[in-house]
Enzyme design. Structure first.
Site, mmCIF file in Angstrom:
data_model
loop_
_atom_site.group_PDB
_atom_site.id
_atom_site.type_symbol
_atom_site.label_atom_id
_atom_site.label_comp_id
_atom_site.label_asym_id
_atom_site.label_seq_id
_atom_site.Cartn_x
_atom_site.Cartn_y
_atom_site.Cartn_z
ATOM 1 N N ASP A 70 -7.817 -5.871 0.372
ATOM 2 C CA ASP A 70 -8.283 -6.805 -0.657
ATOM 3 C C ASP A 70 -7.816 -8.244 -0.433
ATOM 4 O OD1 ASP A 70 -9.598 -4.823 -2.182
ATOM 5 O OD2 ASP A 70 -7.677 -4.146 -2.957
ATOM 6 N N HIS A 107 0.851 -1.193 0.000
ATOM 7 C CA HIS A 107 0.000 0.000 0.000
ATOM 8 C C HIS A 107 0.878 1.232 0.000
ATOM 9 C CE1 HIS A 107 -3.138 2.839 1.152
ATOM 10 N NE2 HIS A 107 -3.966 1.927 0.679
HETATM 11 N N1 CMC Z 1 4.134 -7.608 -4.673
HETATM 12 C C1 CMC Z 1 5.450 -7.543 -4.881
HETATM 13 N N2 CMC Z 1 6.187 -6.433 -4.784
HETATM 14 C C2 CMC Z 1 5.538 -5.309 -4.446
HETATM 15 C C3 CMC Z 1 4.157 -5.284 -4.215
HETATM 16 C C4 CMC Z 1 3.442 -6.495 -4.331
HETATM 17 N N3 CMC Z 1 2.132 -6.532 -4.119
HETATM 18 N N4 CMC Z 1 3.765 -4.038 -3.910
HETATM 19 C C5 CMC Z 1 4.875 -3.283 -3.962
HETATM 20 N N5 CMC Z 1 5.953 -4.060 -4.279
HETATM 21 C C6 CMC Z 1 7.351 -3.617 -4.391
HETATM 22 C C7 CMC Z 1 7.615 -2.891 -5.692
HETATM 23 O O1 CMC Z 1 8.037 -3.775 -6.699
HETATM 24 C C8 CMC Z 1 8.679 -1.923 -5.273
HETATM 25 O O2 CMC Z 1 9.897 -2.631 -5.194
HETATM 26 P P1 CMC Z 1 11.290 -1.892 -5.580
HETATM 27 O O3 CMC Z 1 11.455 -0.813 -4.553
HETATM 28 O O4 CMC Z 1 12.315 -2.943 -5.510
HETATM 29 O O5 CMC Z 1 11.109 -1.345 -6.959
HETATM 30 C C9 CMC Z 1 8.306 -1.555 -3.831
HETATM 31 O O6 CMC Z 1 7.566 -2.674 -3.345
HETATM 32 C C10 CMC Z 1 7.445 -0.295 -3.718
HETATM 33 O O7 CMC Z 1 6.338 -0.470 -4.604
HETATM 34 P P2 CMC Z 1 5.642 0.702 -5.408
HETATM 35 O O8 CMC Z 1 5.047 0.134 -6.625
HETATM 36 O O9 CMC Z 1 6.587 1.848 -5.560
HETATM 37 O O10 CMC Z 1 4.523 1.118 -4.376
HETATM 38 P P3 CMC Z 1 3.261 1.999 -4.666
HETATM 39 O O11 CMC Z 1 2.970 2.746 -3.436
HETATM 40 O O12 CMC Z 1 3.477 2.807 -5.906
HETATM 41 O O13 CMC Z 1 2.123 0.930 -5.003
HETATM 42 C C11 CMC Z 1 0.378 -0.641 -4.710
HETATM 43 C C12 CMC Z 1 1.143 0.546 -4.087
HETATM 44 C C13 CMC Z 1 -0.825 -0.939 -3.828
HETATM 45 C C14 CMC Z 1 -0.110 -0.234 -6.101
HETATM 46 C C15 CMC Z 1 1.313 -1.855 -4.792
HETATM 47 O O14 CMC Z 1 1.712 -2.253 -3.512
HETATM 48 C C16 CMC Z 1 0.654 -3.034 -5.534
HETATM 49 O O15 CMC Z 1 0.728 -3.098 -6.773
HETATM 50 N N6 CMC Z 1 -0.007 -3.983 -4.780
HETATM 51 C C17 CMC Z 1 -0.724 -5.059 -5.426
HETATM 52 C C18 CMC Z 1 -2.098 -4.578 -5.875
HETATM 53 C C19 CMC Z 1 -3.034 -4.362 -4.697
HETATM 54 O O16 CMC Z 1 -3.152 -5.177 -3.798
HETATM 55 N N7 CMC Z 1 -3.750 -3.223 -4.726
HETATM 56 C C20 CMC Z 1 -4.734 -2.874 -3.701
HETATM 57 C C21 CMC Z 1 -4.313 -1.695 -2.894
HETATM 58 S S1 CMC Z 1 -5.262 -1.506 -1.349
HETATM 59 C C22 CMC Z 1 -6.900 -1.272 -1.850
HETATM 60 C C23 CMC Z 1 -7.122 0.033 -2.474
HETATM 61 O O17 CMC Z 1 -7.052 1.066 -1.807
HETATM 62 O O18 CMC Z 1 -7.414 0.041 -3.673
#
Ligand code: CMC
Length: 427
Positions: A373, A315
């Site tokens: 989720d 998140h």
């Molecule tokens: N699985 C594997 N690696 C992850 C994940 C994951 N679910 N989430 C983040 N990371 C890694 C990402 O690869 C990155 O690694 P690095 O620093 O080595 O490049 C690091 O963690 C930071 O990730 P980010 O993409 O910069 O984080 P963000 O804040 O931009 O994204 C997120 C947040 C929710 C989009 C992401 O965690 C994700 O894609 N999660 C899976 C989808 C999900 O469950 N979404 C529901 C969110 S909660 C409900 C809502 O409010 O909608």
């Protein structure tokens, strides 16, 4: 209130900016006049360090895993209020004072839950098997044509009617979107059933209002199911300036009809990085298939040459356990004990994934925990909700939050059209 000084090391110029004391959480630098005073602007893709508004609706402390609706901790909210109470709390600022007020608000929503017959015709234009989220965003945009007067809102009564109408009708729209997708006849709302029960009724009933009866002769919709559905909705009701809420505010900032802005929010929520994750989690659990495949799956998630992610994990704001995920996990175990049986295989795979991930350096270093989720789909499956309806369920839950945030925006005379700048890198 303090200040910060920005020094341009190229020119030696100094500029002072006010610090805003937030009621909770860290201070913010007021950069609204940055361009005017310093002739430069800030670059923050994804808005990780940028606030686009001031808000009173919900507060998240990502470090401590804290979520408040109107200042009340989510744990208290979920125990004390049903979903329509929370809807009232968010859109008016006050929860119903007693049972009579709570029932009156629920009854008002029930009476508003019917759709104009002309709107119902729109569903016949959609193909069978269309995703309910696509049907839903179109139907909500179309709703603006039937209630065009909400385009100009001036008094509190206008704002409230707009919000109550869409909160009331969204359950009917979700049920009709689904029934259309499977080619089943529509079941009209039954005002004798409360808001949440009515939703399950519109999904499950046969023409003529008949429900399947259990062998004991009880009606198919149980109080426990209604309670569970209520809690799921409550836990989704608002969540700060997430992507869909920001979309609603951005679109509303241009002065469009509020239902056009909400329709845009529904589209933003559909994506798998946001609300669409609940559907993808279940797909992933089924793909893993067995607890023995969990370790291999986690290795793939960690592989940086593969964009594959563990859905329902991570998140932007929470760098600790999402309190909604905690509440949903507890609800899953509680319901299982009380007789709503969870799919044991999927439940075990999810718990093993959590256990392996939370003890793995990859997840620990990045602060990745289960989000709202991760476990919700297991409960929804046990409530006989089909997988394509998971994200529409999120839509119902989030509707009061979107309305409250939209109202906060449009009622604010200082609110401006959203218009970020860009770092131009072309020729
Ligand atoms: N699985 C594997 N690696 C992850 C994940 C994951 N679910 N989430 C983040 N990371 C890694 C990402 O690869 C990155 O690694 P690095 O620093 O080595 O490049 C690091 O963690 C930071 O990730 P980010 O993409 O910069 O984080 P963000 O804040 O931009 O994204 C997120 C947040 C929710 C989009 C992401 O965690 C994700 O894609 N999660 C899976 C989808 C999900 O469950 N979404 C529901 C969110 S909660 C409900 C809502 O409010 O909608």
């Amino acid at each position: 209130m303090g200040t910060v000084t920005l020094i341009n090391n190229e020119t030696g110029e100094k500029f002072e900016f006010d610090l805003i004391d937030c009621k909770r959480g860290p201070k913010a630098i007021d950069f609204s006049k940055l361009f005017e005073t310093a002739g430069i602007f800030s670059y923050d893709p994804g808005y990780g360090s940028t606030a686009g508004c001031k808000s009173t609706v919900s507060y998240i402390n990502g470090k401590e895993g804290q979520l408040l609706y109107k200042g009340i901790p989510i744990q208290e909210i979920v125990e004390k209020y049903n979903f329509t109470d929370v809807a009232k709390l968010l859109i008016t600022g006050e929860a119903p004072k007693d049972k009579a007020e709570s029932e009156a608000f629920d009854l008002e929503l029930r009476h508003r839950s019917f759709l104009h017959e002309g709107l119902i015709n729109i569903f016949s234009a959609f193909p069978d098997n269309a995703h309910p989220m696509a049907n839903l965003s179109s139907a909500v945009a179309a709703l603006s044509t039937f209630h065009f007067d909400h385009k100009e809102m001036e008094e509190e009564n206008d704002y409230q009617t707009m919000a109550r109408r869409i909160i009331a009708k969204i359950t009917t729209l979700v049920a009709f979107s689904y029934r259309n997708a499977i080619g089943a006849p529509f079941i009209y709302p039954d005002v004798s059933r409360n808001y949440v029960e009515n939703f399950l009724y519109m999904l499950r009933a046969y023409p003529g209002g008949h429900l399947k009866h259990t062998l004991k002769g009880e009606e198919e919709i149980t109080d426990l199911e209604v309670e569970a559905m209520n809690k799921i909705f409550v836990l989704h009701a608002d969540h700060g300036q997430n992507a869909s809420t920001t979309t609603v505010r951005n679109v509303a900032s241009t002065g469009v009809h509020p239902y056009a802005a909400i329709s845009a929010g529904i589209n933003a929520l559909w994506g798998p990085a946001h609300g669409g994750a609940n559907e993808k989690v279940l797909v992933q659990l089924n793909e893993i298939g067995d607890v023995k495949n969990v370790n291999k799956f986690i290795e793939r998630v960690k592989d940086k040459s593969d964009p594959f992610r563990l859905m329902g994990f991570g998140h932007r704001v929470y760098k600790s356990y999402d309190p909604r995920a905690k509440a949903i996990k507890n609800l899953k175990d509680e319901l299982n004990k009380k007789g709503i049986k969870m799919n044991q295989r999927l439940s075990e795979i999810a718990e093993k994934l959590e256990e392996v991930a939370l003890s793995d350096d990859y997840f620990i270093q990045r602060g990745l925990y289960p989000n709202v989720d991760f476990y919700s789909g297991i409960i929804l499956t046990a409530l006989k909700i089909p997988v394509p309806l998971f994200t529409p369920i999120f839509v119902i839950g989030r509707m009061p939050g979107w309305c409250a945030q939209l109202l906060e925006h449009v009622k604010n005379p200082q609110a401006r059209i959203t218009r970020p700048r860009q770092v131009y890198i072309g020729d």
